[in-house]
Design a protein around this motif. Structure first.
Motif, PDB file in Angstrom:
ATOM      1  N   THR A  95     -30.726  28.725 -11.404  1.00  0.00           N
ATOM      2  CA  THR A  95     -30.587  30.036 -10.720  1.00  0.00           C
ATOM      3  C   THR A  95     -31.728  30.689 -10.180  1.00  0.00           C
ATOM      4  N   GLY A  96     -32.503  29.649 -10.201  1.00  0.00           N
ATOM      5  CA  GLY A  96     -34.005  30.459  -9.438  1.00  0.00           C
ATOM      6  C   GLY A  96     -35.085  30.769 -10.742  1.00  0.00           C
ATOM      7  N   THR A  97     -36.025  31.208 -10.216  1.00  0.00           N
ATOM      8  CA  THR A  97     -37.014  31.718 -11.305  1.00  0.00           C
ATOM      9  C   THR A  97     -36.845  33.085 -11.184  1.00  0.00           C
ATOM     10  N   HIS A  98     -36.704  33.650 -12.695  1.00  0.00           N
ATOM     11  CA  HIS A  98     -36.427  34.972 -13.020  1.00  0.00           C
ATOM     12  C   HIS A  98     -37.805  35.353 -13.766  1.00  0.00           C
ATOM     13  N   ASP A  99     -37.900  36.761 -13.567  1.00  0.00           N
ATOM     14  CA  ASP A  99     -38.794  37.691 -14.591  1.00  0.00           C
ATOM     15  C   ASP A  99     -37.708  38.710 -15.113  1.00  0.00           C
ATOM     16  N   THR A 100     -37.276  38.788 -16.134  1.00  0.00           N
ATOM     17  CA  THR A 100     -36.286  39.372 -16.928  1.00  0.00           C
ATOM     18  C   THR A 100     -36.718  40.596 -17.855  1.00  0.00           C
ATOM     19  N   HIS A 101     -38.240  40.294 -18.130  1.00  0.00           N
ATOM     20  CA  HIS A 101     -38.609  41.391 -18.971  1.00  0.00           C
ATOM     21  C   HIS A 101     -39.531  42.574 -18.726  1.00  0.00           C
ATOM     22  N   SER A 102     -39.856  42.479 -17.114  1.00  0.00           N
ATOM     23  CA  SER A 102     -40.807  43.505 -16.923  1.00  0.00           C
ATOM     24  C   SER A 102     -40.331  44.250 -15.464  1.00  0.00           C
ATOM     25  N   ALA A 103     -40.613  45.494 -15.304  1.00  0.00           N
ATOM     26  CA  ALA A 103     -40.239  45.975 -13.856  1.00  0.00           C
ATOM     27  C   ALA A 103     -41.227  45.336 -12.974  1.00  0.00           C
ATOM     28  N   GLU A 104     -40.925  44.907 -11.482  1.00  0.00           N
ATOM     29  CA  GLU A 104     -41.616  44.642 -10.860  1.00  0.00           C
ATOM     30  C   GLU A 104     -42.683  45.473 -10.037  1.00  0.00           C
ATOM     31  N   VAL A 105     -43.783  45.230  -9.885  1.00  0.00           N
ATOM     32  CA  VAL A 105     -44.709  46.208  -9.595  1.00  0.00           C
ATOM     33  C   VAL A 105     -45.323  45.877  -7.959  1.00  0.00           C
ATOM     34  N   VAL A 106     -44.956  46.581  -7.053  1.00  0.00           N
ATOM     35  CA  VAL A 106     -45.143  46.366  -5.743  1.00  0.00           C
ATOM     36  C   VAL A 106     -46.509  46.977  -5.349  1.00  0.00           C
ATOM     37  N   THR A 107     -47.477  46.236  -4.899  1.00  0.00           N
ATOM     38  CA  THR A 107     -48.617  46.907  -4.627  1.00  0.00           C
ATOM     39  C   THR A 107     -48.673  47.595  -3.135  1.00  0.00           C
ATOM     40  N   ALA A 108     -48.963  48.952  -3.089  1.00  0.00           N
ATOM     41  CA  ALA A 108     -49.483  49.346  -1.576  1.00  0.00           C
ATOM     42  C   ALA A 108     -50.846  49.085  -1.044  1.00  0.00           C
ATOM     43  N   GLU A 109     -50.720  49.138   0.193  1.00  0.00           N
ATOM     44  CA  GLU A 109     -52.024  48.800   0.836  1.00  0.00           C
ATOM     45  C   GLU A 109     -53.288  49.506   0.091  1.00  0.00           C
ATOM     46  N   GLN A 110     -52.967  50.824  -0.032  1.00  0.00           N
ATOM     47  CA  GLN A 110     -53.846  51.691  -0.447  1.00  0.00           C
ATOM     48  C   GLN A 110     -54.475  51.533  -1.897  1.00  0.00           C
ATOM     49  N   GLY A 111     -53.755  50.489  -2.641  1.00  0.00           N
ATOM     50  CA  GLY A 111     -53.962  50.285  -3.958  1.00  0.00           C
ATOM     51  C   GLY A 111     -53.406  50.823  -4.908  1.00  0.00           C
ATOM     52  N   GLY A 131     -39.266  30.278  -3.929  1.00  0.00           N
ATOM     53  CA  GLY A 131     -40.405  29.843  -3.023  1.00  0.00           C
ATOM     54  C   GLY A 131     -41.453  30.511  -3.397  1.00  0.00           C
ATOM     55  N   PRO A 132     -42.827  30.140  -2.665  1.00  0.00           N
ATOM     56  CA  PRO A 132     -43.909  31.119  -2.784  1.00  0.00           C
ATOM     57  C   PRO A 132     -43.911  32.408  -2.421  1.00  0.00           C
ATOM     58  N   LEU A 133     -43.950  33.412  -3.213  1.00  0.00           N
ATOM     59  CA  LEU A 133     -43.959  34.753  -2.772  1.00  0.00           C
ATOM     60  C   LEU A 133     -45.179  35.573  -3.148  1.00  0.00           C
ATOM     61  N   SER A 134     -45.412  36.547  -2.373  1.00  0.00           N
ATOM     62  CA  SER A 134     -46.562  37.432  -2.562  1.00  0.00           C
ATOM     63  C   SER A 134     -46.236  38.769  -2.763  1.00  0.00           C
ATOM     64  N   PRO A 135     -46.726  39.724  -3.458  1.00  0.00           N
ATOM     65  CA  PRO A 135     -46.440  41.101  -3.625  1.00  0.00           C
ATOM     66  C   PRO A 135     -46.090  41.751  -2.470  1.00  0.00           C
ATOM     67  N   LEU A 136     -45.142  42.697  -2.306  1.00  0.00           N
ATOM     68  CA  LEU A 136     -44.951  43.516  -1.164  1.00  0.00           C
ATOM     69  C   LEU A 136     -45.630  44.795  -1.193  1.00  0.00           C
ATOM     70  N   PRO A 137     -46.258  45.233   0.041  1.00  0.00           N
ATOM     71  CA  PRO A 137     -46.737  46.581   0.291  1.00  0.00           C
ATOM     72  C   PRO A 137     -45.486  47.626  -0.074  1.00  0.00           C
ATOM     73  N   ALA A 138     -45.926  48.569  -0.181  1.00  0.00           N
ATOM     74  CA  ALA A 138     -45.162  49.780  -0.246  1.00  0.00           C
ATOM     75  C   ALA A 138     -44.253  49.963   1.080  1.00  0.00           C
ATOM     76  N   PRO A 139     -42.817  50.039   0.950  1.00  0.00           N
ATOM     77  CA  PRO A 139     -42.260  50.195   2.155  1.00  0.00           C
ATOM     78  C   PRO A 139     -42.485  51.544   3.232  1.00  0.00           C
ATOM     79  N   LEU A 140     -42.282  51.301   4.463  1.00  0.00           N
ATOM     80  CA  LEU A 140     -42.663  52.511   5.168  1.00  0.00           C
ATOM     81  C   LEU A 140     -41.304  53.107   5.655  1.00  0.00           C
ATOM     82  N   LEU A 141     -40.996  54.185   5.631  1.00  0.00           N
ATOM     83  CA  LEU A 141     -39.841  55.064   6.210  1.00  0.00           C
ATOM     84  C   LEU A 141     -39.907  55.238   7.457  1.00  0.00           C
ATOM     85  N   ASN A 142     -38.696  55.340   8.239  1.00  0.00           N
ATOM     86  CA  ASN A 142     -38.699  55.321   9.686  1.00  0.00           C
ATOM     87  C   ASN A 142     -38.072  57.005   9.956  1.00  0.00           C
TER      88      ASN A 142
END
Length: 367
Positions: free
Chosen positions: A47-63, A77-88
């Protein structure tokens, strides 16, 4: 050689690629979604690689980071952290998350739509829209999904919303008698009516926009309901649904964890090029029709291409979604089901589902 799909903003067809879509005729119970030859997904326990124990922390460009609620959704697949989403800031922008769940004519319907990372990282609007209705005569349910073209980021989502609404309005007048006699003609009439309504609306309200400014792909699925007093268990095995589409949205049936698709997967080639859309001059020329076999089916799923591609190509996504959709679920569970991450999957994801069992046969409802 297998292609790596990048689900970015889609382009409208050039003169060299425009043309009628290849018809998809009946194919028995539908083509089973193929396993990819190179099995690209990283899997753990199927069923894929899971992380069921902690919240996912997404790092913004400002740190500065922010936390998401934990989820069991797979990461493949190989995944990197996502920056903070931008609202339109567009007045025509759609909400980034939409979800529904409830009864319609005795059937449980659930839906969710998530804006894709390709939009979130650039501050543009998602462009998927879903709608549903029941016919006035009680003969069936209608499920509609539309996906606006990314090459028109300020207006295509408006076209998708208009098209979905007008198609539902037209489909509500479908009668069970006509669907039993000429289902293909009925659905193509629905497409023509919705297409004409969008073009009239554009001319009256949205000038100087063109058809291509409002361009969207679409799938419409009509599913029969038993007549009053008809035995549910017997009737379901004898009934067939019907679907029509323009572009690369799709329909799936789910039975005991396996998917069938009445329409084929997108052909090999650039995944961000669309060869057919509405509104247009001649919707009949670009429409594809297929019956939807319902015998033994647990659920029917109508999707935009961002989710359809993942269902066709990813064993992990198929396994995950089958486990989440094995029983009727509510809006929160629907949203969480689409929170998986997969390398190359950046498009909007939309699923509109109805389950075959009537309410008194549903053993439980997941929140």
């Amino acid at each position: 050689m297998s292609l790596k799909w990048w689900r970015g903003p889609r382009e409208e067809p050039s003169a060299a690629t425009a043309g009628p879509a290849s018809p998809a005729g009946p194919s028995g119970s539908g083509a089973t979604a193929p396993e990819p030859a190179d099995a690209p997904d990283t899997q753990q326990d199927g069923t894929g690689t899971h992380d069921t124990h902690s919240a996912e922390v997404v790092t913004a460009e400002q740190g500065v980071g922010f936390a998401e609620l934990p989820t069991e959704a797979p990461r493949t697949g190989p995944l990197s952290p996502l920056p903070a989403p931008l609202l339109n800031g567009l007045p025509t922008g759609l909400p980034g998350m939409r979800a529904d769940g409830g009864l319609l004519r005795g059937r449980w319907i659930a839906a969710a739509s998530l804006t894709g990372t390709s939009h979130l990282l650039h501050g543009t609007s998602g462009q998927d829209v879903y709608r549903y209705t029941a016919t006035h005569d009680g003969s069936g349910l209608v499920l509609v999904v539309c996906d606006g073209l990314g090459s028109r980021p300020a207006t295509a989502q408006t076209g998708a919303g208009l098209l979905a609404s007008y198609l539902c309005e037209a489909a509500a007048h479908i009668t069970g008698q006509r669907m039993a006699e000429v289902p293909q003609d009925v659905l193509r009439e629905v497409l023509a009516t919705g297409n004409a309504a969008v073009r009239r609306h554009r001319a009256a309200v949205l000038e100087p926009l063109t058809d291509s400014d409002l361009a969207a792909t679409v799938a419409v699925c009509w599913l029969p309901l038993p007549a009053e007093g008809e035995d549910e268990g017997v009737a379901r095995h004898a009934l067939t649904g019907h679907a029509v589409r323009v572009g690369d949205c799709n329909v799936f049936t789910l039975a005991r964890g396996r998917y069938e698709a009445p329409f084929p997967a997108a052909s090999e080639g650039p995944a961000n090029v669309v060869t057919a859309y509405l509104p247009c001059e001649d919707p009949a020329r670009v429409a594809e029709y297929a019956p939807v076999a319902l015998a033994g089916v647990d659920a029917v799923v109508v999707t935009t291409d961002g989710l359809a591609i993942d269902l066709f190509d990813s064993p992990s996504v198929r396994t995950w979604l089958a486990s989440r959709w094995s029983v009727p679920c509510g809006p929160a569970r629907m949203l969480d089901s689409l929170r998986y991450r997969r390398q190359g999957s950046h498009d909007d994801r939309t699923a509109l589902i109805t389950w075959s069992a009537p309410l008194d046969h549903i053993p439980r409802l997941e929140p």
